[in-house]
Each structure stands twice: as C-alpha cells, then as structure tokens.
Write a protein that holds these residues in place. Structure first.
Motif, mmCIF file in Angstrom:
data_model
loop_
_atom_site.group_PDB
_atom_site.id
_atom_site.type_symbol
_atom_site.label_atom_id
_atom_site.label_comp_id
_atom_site.label_asym_id
_atom_site.label_seq_id
_atom_site.Cartn_x
_atom_site.Cartn_y
_atom_site.Cartn_z
ATOM 1 N N GLY A 184 0.789 -1.224 0.000
ATOM 2 C CA GLY A 184 0.000 0.000 0.000
ATOM 3 C C GLY A 184 0.815 1.266 0.000
ATOM 4 O O GLY A 184 0.243 2.367 -0.090
ATOM 5 N N CYS A 185 2.133 1.169 0.080
ATOM 6 C CA CYS A 185 2.986 2.362 0.137
ATOM 7 C C CYS A 185 3.281 2.854 -1.275
ATOM 8 O O CYS A 185 4.445 2.882 -1.723
ATOM 9 C CB CYS A 185 4.264 2.071 0.900
ATOM 10 N N THR A 186 2.223 3.240 -1.980
ATOM 11 C CA THR A 186 2.365 3.639 -3.381
ATOM 12 C C THR A 186 2.859 5.069 -3.538
ATOM 13 O O THR A 186 3.205 5.470 -4.641
ATOM 14 C CB THR A 186 1.009 3.523 -4.094
ATOM 15 N N GLY A 187 2.879 5.841 -2.439
ATOM 16 C CA GLY A 187 3.318 7.230 -2.548
ATOM 17 C C GLY A 187 4.819 7.333 -2.706
ATOM 18 O O GLY A 187 5.575 6.788 -1.907
ATOM 19 N N PHE A 188 5.252 7.986 -3.762
ATOM 20 C CA PHE A 188 6.674 8.258 -3.961
ATOM 21 C C PHE A 188 6.792 9.499 -4.827
ATOM 22 O O PHE A 188 5.841 9.899 -5.503
ATOM 23 C CB PHE A 188 7.389 7.067 -4.600
ATOM 24 N N THR A 189 7.967 10.117 -4.781
ATOM 25 C CA THR A 189 8.173 11.299 -5.598
ATOM 26 C C THR A 189 9.664 11.455 -5.861
ATOM 27 O O THR A 189 10.492 10.745 -5.275
ATOM 28 C CB THR A 189 7.615 12.559 -4.895
ATOM 29 N N VAL A 190 9.994 12.357 -6.753
ATOM 30 C CA VAL A 190 11.385 12.749 -6.971
ATOM 31 C C VAL A 190 11.495 14.238 -6.683
ATOM 32 O O VAL A 190 10.565 15.007 -6.940
ATOM 33 C CB VAL A 190 11.872 12.441 -8.399
ATOM 34 N N SER A 191 12.619 14.634 -6.127
ATOM 35 C CA SER A 191 12.841 16.040 -5.826
ATOM 36 C C SER A 191 14.349 16.293 -5.840
ATOM 37 O O SER A 191 15.088 15.532 -6.484
ATOM 38 C CB SER A 191 12.213 16.408 -4.465
ATOM 39 N N VAL A 192 14.782 17.348 -5.146
ATOM 40 C CA VAL A 192 16.205 17.706 -5.183
ATOM 41 C C VAL A 192 16.697 18.001 -3.778
ATOM 42 O O VAL A 192 15.928 18.391 -2.896
ATOM 43 C CB VAL A 192 16.440 18.944 -6.082
ATOM 44 N N ASP A 193 18.013 17.825 -3.588
ATOM 45 C CA ASP A 193 18.614 18.221 -2.322
ATOM 46 C C ASP A 193 19.075 19.674 -2.406
ATOM 47 O O ASP A 193 18.786 20.379 -3.383
ATOM 48 C CB ASP A 193 19.748 17.262 -1.933
ATOM 49 N N ALA A 194 19.803 20.141 -1.400
ATOM 50 C CA ALA A 194 20.200 21.545 -1.350
ATOM 51 C C ALA A 194 21.117 21.937 -2.501
ATOM 52 O O ALA A 194 21.194 23.119 -2.866
ATOM 53 C CB ALA A 194 20.888 21.827 -0.011
ATOM 54 N N ASP A 195 21.806 20.964 -3.089
ATOM 55 C CA ASP A 195 22.703 21.239 -4.212
ATOM 56 C C ASP A 195 22.048 20.978 -5.565
ATOM 57 O O ASP A 195 22.713 21.053 -6.604
ATOM 58 C CB ASP A 195 23.964 20.380 -4.089
ATOM 59 N N GLY A 196 20.774 20.638 -5.542
ATOM 60 C CA GLY A 196 20.073 20.374 -6.793
ATOM 61 C C GLY A 196 20.211 18.952 -7.291
ATOM 62 O O GLY A 196 19.740 18.629 -8.382
ATOM 63 N N ALA A 197 20.857 18.075 -6.500
ATOM 64 C CA ALA A 197 21.005 16.674 -6.913
ATOM 65 C C ALA A 197 19.667 15.944 -6.763
ATOM 66 O O ALA A 197 18.932 16.188 -5.807
ATOM 67 C CB ALA A 197 22.073 15.989 -6.073
ATOM 68 N N ALA A 225 15.063 10.472 -4.586
ATOM 69 C CA ALA A 225 13.825 9.694 -4.579
ATOM 70 C C ALA A 225 13.313 9.666 -3.151
ATOM 71 O O ALA A 225 14.082 9.414 -2.229
ATOM 72 C CB ALA A 225 14.089 8.276 -5.064
ATOM 73 N N VAL A 226 12.037 9.958 -2.948
ATOM 74 C CA VAL A 226 11.433 9.898 -1.614
ATOM 75 C C VAL A 226 10.374 8.799 -1.623
ATOM 76 O O VAL A 226 9.424 8.844 -2.418
ATOM 77 C CB VAL A 226 10.811 11.247 -1.218
ATOM 78 N N LEU A 227 10.564 7.794 -0.761
ATOM 79 C CA LEU A 227 9.648 6.657 -0.656
ATOM 80 C C LEU A 227 9.011 6.651 0.725
ATOM 81 O O LEU A 227 9.591 7.139 1.697
ATOM 82 C CB LEU A 227 10.399 5.333 -0.858
ATOM 83 N N THR A 228 7.814 6.083 0.814
ATOM 84 C CA THR A 228 7.148 5.938 2.105
ATOM 85 C C THR A 228 7.227 4.485 2.567
ATOM 86 O O THR A 228 7.524 3.579 1.781
ATOM 87 C CB THR A 228 5.677 6.387 2.025
ATOM 88 N N ASP A 229 6.903 4.264 3.839
ATOM 89 C CA ASP A 229 7.022 2.926 4.409
ATOM 90 C C ASP A 229 6.122 2.844 5.647
ATOM 91 O O ASP A 229 5.676 3.872 6.172
ATOM 92 C CB ASP A 229 8.485 2.650 4.800
ATOM 93 N N VAL A 231 3.306 5.737 9.350
ATOM 94 C CA VAL A 231 3.944 5.972 8.053
ATOM 95 C C VAL A 231 5.231 6.777 8.236
ATOM 96 O O VAL A 231 5.282 7.710 9.044
ATOM 97 C CB VAL A 231 2.995 6.725 7.095
ATOM 98 N N THR A 232 6.242 6.390 7.503
ATOM 99 C CA THR A 232 7.502 7.138 7.500
ATOM 100 C C THR A 232 7.893 7.458 6.060
ATOM 101 O O THR A 232 7.390 6.861 5.111
ATOM 102 C CB THR A 232 8.648 6.332 8.148
ATOM 103 N N ALA A 233 8.789 8.439 5.924
ATOM 104 C CA ALA A 233 9.339 8.803 4.615
ATOM 105 C C ALA A 233 10.856 8.806 4.702
ATOM 106 O O ALA A 233 11.425 9.173 5.742
ATOM 107 C CB ALA A 233 8.830 10.181 4.198
ATOM 108 N N SER A 234 11.479 8.378 3.620
ATOM 109 C CA SER A 234 12.946 8.379 3.538
ATOM 110 C C SER A 234 13.353 8.836 2.148
ATOM 111 O O SER A 234 12.626 8.616 1.173
ATOM 112 C CB SER A 234 13.521 6.972 3.792
ATOM 113 N N ALA A 235 14.523 9.473 2.069
ATOM 114 C CA ALA A 235 15.027 9.969 0.782
ATOM 115 C C ALA A 235 16.311 9.245 0.416
ATOM 116 O O ALA A 235 17.141 8.945 1.273
ATOM 117 C CB ALA A 235 15.262 11.475 0.849
ATOM 118 N N TYR A 236 16.448 9.006 -0.886
ATOM 119 C CA TYR A 236 17.606 8.292 -1.411
ATOM 120 C C TYR A 236 18.154 9.042 -2.631
ATOM 121 O O TYR A 236 17.382 9.676 -3.367
ATOM 122 C CB TYR A 236 17.220 6.868 -1.823
#
Length: 385
Positions: A106-119, A122-126, A137-142
């Motif tokens: 059910g953790c279908t929520g995910f997105t892409v974004s950028v860090d402070a340097d613009g890199a 991927a942000v996934l939920t769990d 629910v938690t979120a983590s970035a990779y």
C-alpha cells in the motif's frame, strides 16, 4: 510529459487495486534497504506497437512498472506490484536498472525532488505496521542515481498526498497536511495555524491561507488570492505528479485553474484544464477556455485548433502536441497548430503515447497497460537500414 488528466485516469484503478489488496495488517518482514544492481535490461520487441516517430530508431526496454513513473535528470523511477510488496526500481536512459527497493503493497506514494545542491532524490514511504501504509507511516530519501540513503526514516501523519513531499492522514483537515523539506527531511514550519500545504515542487513549498498564495524554499514569491479571484477553500494542487520542472498547476474549482511559473510566480494561464511542458523545447502548453496556448521565450501563441470539452491534452514532446478525443489520438504542430505526422504512415498495432521525456528525446511511452522506456540505444534494424 504526462498531464493531469492522464495521471488521474491511471491513478483511479491503481488506488482501487491497492485498496482491495490491503488488509490492514503488519507487512511481512523484509529488507527495505535499496540494492544496487546495475543490470542492463533487454530490448523488447515493439513490432506490435505504433511508436512515436521521435523514438522509433531507439531500443525500448520494459521495466515492468505498474505505477506512473516519475523522473528527474536521466533516471526514471516507479514500481511493480509483487504478491505482498511493491518493487521499486530506478532505470536510467541507457536502459540499466540502477537500484531496487521493496515496500509494503500500500505504500504507493513516492516522488522525486532535489537536495540543497540540486542533486536528484527519490522519496519513498514505508510502514512497519500496515500493508495499507495508513498507520505509522515514514518517509525516507535516497540518491536517485545510487539509491544511497540521504535522510529518514521520518515520521509523517499519513500517506504521501503530493505533489511532492506533502503527507496527510485520510480524514485530516486541510491544515493538518505536513510538508517536508526534501533536502533535509525536516518539517516545514511557519507558525501559522490556518496555512494549508498545497504541494512541494523541486524544493519549492507552496502554501496558502485565506489571503495569500505563498512559495517558500527553493523559490520565494507571493500572490494575492482576492486580486486573482481565487477562493482559498477551493484552491488546491492539480491532481498530477508533476507537469514539468518549471511550472505549477492548480485547481481553482471544477478542474480548472492557474498555471504558474515555479521560479517567479508569474501567471501563465488562469483557466487551464490541462498543462504539459515539452522537455525538448522548454515550451509550456496549456489547454483552457482559449483553446491551446503555447508559451515559450517568444511569448504566448494561441493555436488555431478546435478543442471541444471532450478533448484532453495528453502530452507534448519534440515540438508536437498529442490530443485525445475519446478513442482518437491526434497530433498537432506546436508552432502552427496544423495537424502533424507523429507516427509512421503505415503503422499498425497498439498506439504508444508519449509520457515523461528528457531534453534529449528519451523517455517513457504508454502502450495499453505497458510502460516502456525509450533508451539512448539505437535499434539494430535502424542501424542496418
């Protein structure tokens, strides 16, 4: 580029599927850590498809994704559905899987974004306690390219609602949505109790109160709601993942709303029901009361194209605009509005519709229920011809 309408069409059945699949129980224990794999995917036989001319010389790979993909830079991210898990995979324009990660179904929520340097991130939920991903629910970035963890897990109040890193429980009041700074995972705070978080767009947090639409973070600007005739109770993010890195699309009521320049807040269109950005040319195409409008460095160009209410904006790529009217797809030149040739004249089979693309003309197409990725590898038969 996937538009708001296409996403809504795809999201409906997917949400329904996962609601049925969820059973409100703790998911089986499995390793959530992304695994770096660097596997080159095999080219698929696309002879049964009608492919857009822009990708016809290129090899296609099929990552097996069931969710609409997101992308940033040269990496695309989505997930396939296993028996009890979602299997995320990040695939680059060379057709190589870079990393994979599992999450509860059910953790279908995910997105892409950028860090402070613009890199790219991927942000996934769990969730450790719910396969539906509606509790704890938690979120983590990779790192989007390597899968290395950047921050998290961070507790959030519910599933990802988006666009971007915005989270809320199912029955939450609009003011209870939480936005995370994608660069740090820290909650965005400004102290006001009546602020609603509308979305996060590449590090720019969009919020509103009764009087002001406000962008903070990567970009900062404000717009008056009364001056623009917007009602705070109706204003919300258009239901799409991301119409493009440069624009923000909102719904001001009845599925119609403003399109804003993400960097400056400039109002590009005030009554759009569809928007897409051509990654190749940078042009923004809106579909509204005035019909089709192309916005680029030269200004606004309203195209002489008949667009009744039944017409939907599917995509724009390579200087072409793809419109769908019921079961028919038609292609127009983005400069003149005239009908254009987007597919081989003698083609047959399932029509593949462009999705998300890079500035180099590489990206995804949707052919029925198949999501394919056009890579930078040239098909052998094209090299021989």
């Amino acid at each position: 580029m996937r538009t708001r309408r296409l996403f809504s069409v795809l999201a409906g059945p997917l949400i329904g599927f996962f609601a049925l699949a969820g059973c409100s129980q703790a998911p089986d224990d499995f390793d959530r850590t992304p695994e770096q794999v660097t596997t080159e995917l095999d080219a698929v036989d696309a002879s049964d498809l009608q492919l857009p001319l822009i990708i016809e010389p290129l090899e296609l790979v099929e990552p097996g994704w069931d969710l609409p993909p997101a992308h940033l830079g040269e990496v695309f991210l989505s997930a396939s559905t296993g028996e009890e898990t979602l299997d995320f995979s990040a695939v680059d324009i060379h057709g190589s899987t870079l990393w994979q990660a599992k999450r509860p179904s059910g953790c279908t929520g995910f997105t892409v974004s950028v860090d402070a340097d613009g890199a790219p991130l991927a942000v996934l939920t769990d969730s450790d306690s719910s396969t539906d991903c509606d509790e704890d629910v938690t979120a983590s970035a990779y790192d989007l390219e390597t899968g290395e963890q950047e921050w998290g897990p961070v507790d959030v109040p519910g599933p990802m609602r988006g666009p971007g890193t915005v989270f809320a429980a199912e029955d939450a009041e609009p003011t209870e949505a939480l936005a995370l700074d994608p660069a740090t995972g820290e909650a965005v705070q400004d102290g006001a109790s009546d602020v609603r978080r509308l979305g996060e767009y590449r590090g720019t947090i969009l919020s509103t109160d009764d009087k002001t639409l406000r962008a903070t973070g990567e970009q900062s600007w404000e717009l008056s709601l009364p001056d623009n005739g917007w009602n705070a109770d109706e204003l919300r993010a258009a239901p799409e993942t991301d119409p493009g890195g440069d624009v923000i699309a909102l719904d001001a009521g009845d599925g119609v709303g403003p399109v804003l320049d993400r960097e400056t807040g400039e109002l590009l269109d005030d009554d759009a029901r569809g928007v897409a950005q051509d990654a190749n040319t940078g042009a923004i195409v809106t579909l509204g009361k005035q019909g089709l409008t192309v916005i680029d460095d030269t200004g606004k160009n309203e195209l002489p194209v008949s667009v009744p209410q039944s017409v939907e904006l599917e995509a724009t790529v390579g200087g072409l605009i793809y419109l769908r009217e019921e079961g028919t797809l038609r292609v127009h030149n983005a400069m003149t509005g005239s009908l254009a040739r987007g597919y081989p004249a003698d083609g047959s089979g399932v029509v593949a519709v462009p999705g998300a693309f890079t500035p180099d003309g590489l990206g995804t197409v949707q052919a029925g229920d198949r999501t394919l990725l056009a890579t930078d590898r040239v098909a052998e038969d094209s090299e021989e011809s």
